[in-house]
Design an enzyme around this catalytic site. Sequence first.
Site, PDB file in Angstrom:
ATOM      1  N   GLY A 167       0.800  -1.218   0.000  1.00 34.68           N
ATOM      2  CA  GLY A 167       0.000   0.000   0.000  1.00 34.68           C
ATOM      3  C   GLY A 167       0.834   1.269   0.000  1.00 34.68           C
ATOM      4  O   GLY A 167       0.436   2.288  -0.567  1.00 34.68           O
ATOM      5  N   ASN A 168       2.038   1.213   0.613  1.00 43.29           N
ATOM      6  CA  ASN A 168       2.892   2.404   0.657  1.00 43.29           C
ATOM      7  C   ASN A 168       3.440   2.775  -0.710  1.00 43.29           C
ATOM      8  O   ASN A 168       3.928   3.892  -0.904  1.00 43.29           O
ATOM      9  CB  ASN A 168       4.051   2.191   1.626  1.00 43.29           C
ATOM     10  CG  ASN A 168       3.620   2.258   3.072  1.00 43.29           C
ATOM     11  OD1 ASN A 168       2.662   2.947   3.394  1.00 43.29           O
ATOM     12  ND2 ASN A 168       4.305   1.548   3.943  1.00 43.29           N
ATOM     13  N   LYS A 228      -8.486  -6.859   9.186  1.00 43.75           N
ATOM     14  CA  LYS A 228      -7.802  -6.233   8.055  1.00 43.75           C
ATOM     15  C   LYS A 228      -8.036  -4.730   8.043  1.00 43.75           C
ATOM     16  O   LYS A 228      -9.170  -4.254   7.911  1.00 43.75           O
ATOM     17  CB  LYS A 228      -8.307  -6.838   6.741  1.00 43.75           C
ATOM     18  CG  LYS A 228      -7.519  -6.384   5.523  1.00 43.75           C
ATOM     19  CD  LYS A 228      -6.112  -6.922   5.539  1.00 43.75           C
ATOM     20  CE  LYS A 228      -5.366  -6.557   4.268  1.00 43.75           C
ATOM     21  NZ  LYS A 228      -3.970  -7.017   4.329  1.00 43.75           N
ATOM     22  N   LYS A 245      -3.762  -8.999   0.423  1.00 40.61           N
ATOM     23  CA  LYS A 245      -3.160  -8.853  -0.893  1.00 40.61           C
ATOM     24  C   LYS A 245      -1.999  -9.801  -1.123  1.00 40.61           C
ATOM     25  O   LYS A 245      -1.836 -10.380  -2.205  1.00 40.61           O
ATOM     26  CB  LYS A 245      -2.730  -7.401  -1.070  1.00 40.61           C
ATOM     27  CG  LYS A 245      -1.957  -7.080  -2.337  1.00 40.61           C
ATOM     28  CD  LYS A 245      -0.443  -7.050  -2.114  1.00 40.61           C
ATOM     29  CE  LYS A 245      -0.043  -6.071  -1.049  1.00 40.61           C
ATOM     30  NZ  LYS A 245       1.403  -6.140  -0.738  1.00 40.61           N
ATOM     31  N   LYS A 291       2.950 -11.144   4.937  1.00 44.71           N
ATOM     32  CA  LYS A 291       3.951 -11.184   3.870  1.00 44.71           C
ATOM     33  C   LYS A 291       4.825 -12.427   3.999  1.00 44.71           C
ATOM     34  O   LYS A 291       5.098 -13.126   3.008  1.00 44.71           O
ATOM     35  CB  LYS A 291       4.803  -9.920   3.901  1.00 44.71           C
ATOM     36  CG  LYS A 291       4.051  -8.642   3.570  1.00 44.71           C
ATOM     37  CD  LYS A 291       4.927  -7.416   3.720  1.00 44.71           C
ATOM     38  CE  LYS A 291       4.222  -6.161   3.229  1.00 44.71           C
ATOM     39  NZ  LYS A 291       2.919  -5.917   3.861  1.00 44.71           N
TER      40      LYS A 291
END
Length: 309
Positions: free
Chosen positions: A9-10, A122, A206, A264
Amino acid sequence: MRIVVALGGNALLRRGEPLTADNQRKNVKIACEQIAKIYPNNELVIAHGNGPQVGLLALQGAAYQDVPTYPLDVLGAESVGMIGYMIQQELGNLVPFEVPFATLLTQVEVDKDDPAFQHPTKPIGPVYTKQEAEKLAAEKHWTIAEDGDKYRRVVPSPLPKRIFEIRPVKWLLEKGTIVICAGGGGIPTFYDDNGDLVGVEAVIDKDLCSALLAYDINADLFIIATDVSGVFINWGKPDQKAIACASPEAMEKLNFAAGSMGPKVKAAINFARQTGKDAVIGSLSDIVDIVAGKAGTRISNNATDITYY
């Protein structure tokens, strides 16, 4: 080499930045300048987050009182179109003109009985102070949770089971297309009691969806691009160390926060274990060195334990 790049997202909106179109385009351009460096000689599939964008669309919808706010699956589809458009345009300005692009709305099946629906975790949308978050939660019946020194809305995050549009992704790759898909973890759907496919009020992680995507298209390398150089143990402490390479088993023994590096690491472990190929977590700015095996945290079945930088 076929590479899946999952943009954090960053890469699209820096933490605390105003949710303006100009800021998002600026960040997309920066991300695309890095991705363009690995395009020659590689097939690319790009996935991305959409939490801030979905949150903004929800807030904008709530401001219009004449109709109910659209559900998250619809907002997710809207955000995927917007982000895909920006990536196509900015990356298209950096690669040869004849390179084709396609952004696919990606429906992803989840289990309607997934326990995640009872435990929202989330984060989506912008960050708030505690006072702002509590006020919004009371007004809109949100669940909120801490996010660093701020607060965000949290929603259910069921596990991805199947990507419905995987065949079109493969067909496009066969024609040399750069494909943007699985945006925001895909659009969560399940089959209802009548056997109809319907959207659901949730957000799929994601990275977990990107790992499934990478597996389904037989990717040679799975890159989770974030804003740090890799995975660290004892992060933020004087004795922190960056992991250079580790086996899936060794990484699985370490504990990482569910709200940051945990998903992740889990996604990278899933891909490496299922395919026998490498997954790397690292900084987008290091992407050339990541592909060359010189940067990031590489999770590989060829590793026997953990090595550090």
